[in-house]
Each structure stands twice: as C-alpha cells, then as structure tokens.
Design an enzyme around this catalytic site. Structure first.
Site, short mmCIF file in Angstrom:
data_model
loop_
_atom_site.label_atom_id
_atom_site.label_comp_id
_atom_site.label_asym_id
_atom_site.label_seq_id
_atom_site.Cartn_x
_atom_site.Cartn_y
_atom_site.Cartn_z
N ARG A 55 44.82 26.47 46.45
CA ARG A 55 44.36 27.87 46.55
C ARG A 55 44.20 28.28 48.01
O ARG A 55 44.26 29.47 48.34
CB ARG A 55 43.06 28.07 45.75
CG ARG A 55 42.57 29.51 45.73
CD ARG A 55 41.78 29.89 44.48
NE ARG A 55 40.77 28.89 44.13
CZ ARG A 55 39.64 28.68 44.82
NH1 ARG A 55 39.36 29.43 45.86
NH2 ARG A 55 38.80 27.75 44.44
N TYR A 108 53.51 53.32 43.09
CA TYR A 108 53.80 52.46 41.94
C TYR A 108 52.63 52.59 40.94
O TYR A 108 51.47 52.69 41.37
CB TYR A 108 53.95 51.03 42.44
CG TYR A 108 54.15 50.03 41.34
CD1 TYR A 108 55.37 49.92 40.69
CD2 TYR A 108 53.11 49.20 40.95
CE1 TYR A 108 55.55 49.01 39.67
CE2 TYR A 108 53.28 48.27 39.93
CZ TYR A 108 54.51 48.20 39.29
OH TYR A 108 54.67 47.29 38.28
N ASP A 179 54.13 49.47 51.45
CA ASP A 179 54.77 48.69 50.38
C ASP A 179 56.29 48.78 50.62
O ASP A 179 56.88 49.86 50.49
CB ASP A 179 54.37 49.28 49.02
CG ASP A 179 54.94 48.51 47.83
OD1 ASP A 179 56.01 47.88 47.99
OD2 ASP A 179 54.32 48.55 46.76
N LYS A 204 60.59 41.42 42.69
CA LYS A 204 61.76 42.30 42.62
C LYS A 204 62.93 41.69 43.39
O LYS A 204 63.43 40.66 42.99
CB LYS A 204 61.36 43.70 43.10
CG LYS A 204 60.04 44.21 42.51
CD LYS A 204 60.13 44.47 41.00
CE LYS A 204 58.78 44.70 40.34
NZ LYS A 204 57.94 45.75 40.90
C1 LIG Z 1 56.61 46.01 40.88
C2 LIG Z 1 55.99 46.71 42.02
C3 LIG Z 1 54.67 46.41 42.40
C4 LIG Z 1 53.82 45.41 41.64
O1 LIG Z 1 54.32 44.13 41.74
P1 LIG Z 1 54.05 42.96 40.66
O2 LIG Z 1 54.76 41.80 41.25
O3 LIG Z 1 54.61 43.43 39.36
O4 LIG Z 1 52.58 42.79 40.60
C5 LIG Z 1 54.16 47.06 43.49
N1 LIG Z 1 54.88 47.97 44.18
C6 LIG Z 1 56.14 48.30 43.83
C7 LIG Z 1 56.88 49.31 44.63
C8 LIG Z 1 56.73 47.68 42.74
O5 LIG Z 1 57.98 48.01 42.39
#
Ligand SMILES: *Cc1c(COP(=O)(O)O)cnc(C)c1O
Length: 390
Positions: A55, A108, A179, A204
């Site tokens: 952790r 998101y 992000d 992603k």
């Molecule tokens: C999918 C996504 C998230 C969240 O990510 P997870 O891995 O599903 O928790 C945050 N921001 C964007 C732009 C995303 O496409």
C-alpha cells in the site's frame, strides 16, 4: 546526452536489473521482510532503500510511476487503483472546508459527481463554469479559490481548454489539475503548459486493451507527490495492483503506435459522419470547423480518437442507430482496441436534470464513439449500414 524520443522512453524507461529480465517481474506481495531490525528502522526513516508494504510502495508500481512521470515530463507520479481514485484523492489532498474548487462545465460523469455532490458535503465550495471562455474564469476567482480542475479535450462535446492561459489567469498559488485521459501524454503534456498535477484514468488508452482498471497522478512538484502518496494514497487506500501496473507498463510500450492508428481512424470516421445526410453535427477537434480546432492544433500533437455526433431525428434515430450496429459495441469506457459506442442520454447521463444536460451540451440526439483499432473501412461500413436503417 540528447533526451530520447517519447516512443523510446515508453519502451525503455529507467533500466532496473531484475535478473536481467526483459520485462519486469510482477511483485505480487503484500509485505516485504527485513534481515534485521536495524535495516527496518532505516527503511522506516526513509534513510535506507527498501519496501515496507505494497500500500506504500512496490517495485512494479514504482516502475509504472517512473515511466508515467517521464512521459508526462513531471517530477514524480503516484499510481492509483482507478482513475477516480487518482482524481478524488488528488482533489481531497488540495481542499479543506471553506476552500473553493472551480471546474469546467463539462466533466467525466463520476468526476462531476465528486465536484457537485461529494466535496460540498465537506463544506468545500465548488463551481462549474465555461472555461472555453477564460474571461469567465477570471471573474469567478475568489480569495477562497484553491484549485481548478478540468479535462481537455472534455467529452462528450470535446471542448478544448487553453491550459497555458488558464494557469496564467489563476496564478501560481492556485493548483491546476488536468485530466489528460483523452489526449494521453503522447498527444499532450499539460505539465509543460503550466498544470500542477495531471491525472489519468489509465484504464483507457494507457492500458489500451480494455482489460484492467488503473489511475495515476503525475505531479510537477516532488514534495507534493510525497504528500499525496503518503497521506492520501496510503491512508485512503486506493492502491493499484502490481499485476495491473505490469499491464499498464505493457500498454505504454505501444501507446504511440496505437494512438497514431486510433487518431487516423477517428479522422476518417469523423469525415464520413460529417458528410452523411442523417447526421446533424459532428464534434471532433480534428475537423476544421470544431470551435477548439485551432487551439488543439497548438496545444496538442494530435486530435485524439474520441468523437461524438448528433443525429437528425433525436432519440428515435439514436436508438435505431445503436440497434443496427454489428461490429461496433455498445459500451461505456474508451481507449480500447474495440470501437465502442455509447448513448449518454439513455446510458451514462440518464439521471441528469435538464439543467445539467444543458450545461454539458448534451441532448437526446448525441451519441459518442471511442474509435478503436479495427480497419476504418469496416467501421464505416458498419455505421453506414446502421444509419441506413434509421
Ligand atoms: C474513465 C475516466 C475517468 C475515470 O477513470 P476510472 O479508471 O474508470 O476510475 C476519469 N476521467 C476520464 C476523462 C475518464 O474517461
């Protein structure tokens, strides 16, 4: 020595000698033992190298963090279990009761919920506004503004926000969190434009194969990264599995080749849709008439592979389109090898109020596609067939 190219660094990173293995071992261990107490004390004091507990740290996680920090041109990265763990932990690390967070109008879905519902529970003020108009941001800043949070491109309408200009407006004392999931570090490195932290859903494009969840926060400042790691990662506990870190490292090796192919496919599909008589409007920053096209051309090295479009004929048309597809899968998420289509009005954004839908620029005619790596002609044929059935 000249800094090596992105693609070379995505494959090699810092070399570690794990029995000269070409690929790193997956350290699936919860804890690490010490030869004696003296050694343990040294590690606990951060005076001797070593690991305590996964952790807190783990060699496979560390490799992934180092690789991400390098590719994003940051000082240090902190890996998380998911993108949302990275985002929520980062925001919580920056804000205390009485502080204010300003965020872009479009976020998101789960980030939107954190900003709109969760943070206000802790008396953190949050406000969403249109950051495509930096004048609005200038007006909104107050002495309580502690952080700004945005995505660019922001899906589903693919707004492009000017990172450099936004940082100039908010100044050095307000943290800028970007992000970068949709662009990936291959196409955009926000830390070089003034962002303080870059967060990712590594689920992603970084993983790239739709088989693992992961997240990461890449920090411009090493001291802040340590604070985030040892107070908000280890204590809130959203730790990435070493197995998933290994999958992310593997994904990064092909990030460039995938992004180039994703992007070329997306452009072809955007052009096809734009010329189609049943399509009202296409949102893709690679098209010259997208409002963010010029800024994207300066700020990014490509245009991404996520696009959305509005159909003539509203909900009826959207439902027919989705049921007429064979190759393209109906699914949320993005950045996978498979092309995915989702209909926000009936799926991810189905519980939004009319006011929220308007804020997001979303309506019942809009569908979103994450363009995958299949052959573009096959994808276009699938869309053409489904559009015909409307
Ligand atoms: C999918 C996504 C998230 C969240 O990510 P997870 O891995 O599903 O928790 C945050 N921001 C964007 C732009 C995303 O496409």
């Amino acid at each position: 020595m000249k800094k090596k190219d992105f693609q070379t660094r995505a494959i090699h990173g810092k070399e570690e000698n794990f029995a000269r293995a070409l690929n790193p071992p997956i350290f699936m261990t919860s804890t690490f033992s010490f030869p004696d107490l003296k050694q343990a004390e040294g590690v606990f004091d951060f005076k001797a190298p070593g690991y305590v507990y996964t952790r807190g740290n783990n060699p496979t996680l560390k490799l992934f963090e180092e690789r991400m920090a390098d590719l994003e041109e940051g000082a240090e990265a902190v890996a998380f279990a998911t993108g949302m763990a990275a985002i929520s932990s980062t925001l919580l690390s920056l804000l205390i009761p009485g502080d204010e967070l300003l965020a872009h109008r479009v976020l998101y879905g789960s980030s939107h919920k954190v900003v709109r519902e969760l943070l206000p529970r802790y008396e953190i003020k949050t406000r969403q506004l249109d950051m495509t108009r930096p004048e609005e941001l200038k007006k909104a800043i107050s002495p309580d503004t502690r952080a700004v949070f945005l995505e660019t491109p922001a899906n589903p309408t693919l707004d492009i926000l000017d990172i450099k200009k936004i940082k100039e407006i908010i100044g050095p004392d307000v943290f800028l969190v970007v992000d970068n999931t949709v662009a990936t570090p291959y196409w955009q490195r926000p830390l070089t434009k003034g962002a303080d932290v870059v967060v990712h859903s590594a689920t992603k494009y970084i993983s790239g194969h739709g088989d693992a969840l992961g997240g990461v926060a890449v920090c411009g400042d090493r001291e802040y990264a340590g604070y985030l790691k040892f107070n908000f990662l280890t204590e809130l506990g959203g730790v990435l599995s070493p197995f998933n870190a290994w999958l992310m490292l593997r994904g990064l090796k092909t990030l460039k080749v995938r992004m180039v192919e994703h992007g070329a496919n997306a452009l072809e599909i955007a052009q096809f849709l734009k010329a189609h008589p049943k399509v009202e409007k296409v949102f893709f920053p690679g098209l010259a008439d997208h409002p963010g096209h010029e800024l994207a051309s300066e700020q990014m090295d490509g245009f991404g592979a996520l696009l959305s479009f509005e159909l003539k004929g509203g909900q009826e048309a959207a439902r027919h389109l989705l049921s007429g597809l064979e190759l393209i899968k109906i699914a949320v998420s993005l950045g996978d090898t498979e092309t995915l289509i989702e209909y926000p009005f009936a799926m991810t954004h189905r519980d939004y109020s009319p006011e929220e839908l308007e804020m997001f620029g979303l309506n019942e005619s809009l569908v979103r596609i994450s363009v995958g790596l299949e052959n573009a002609e096959d994808l276009i044929a699938d869309l053409e067939g489904a559009l015909e059935k409307i």
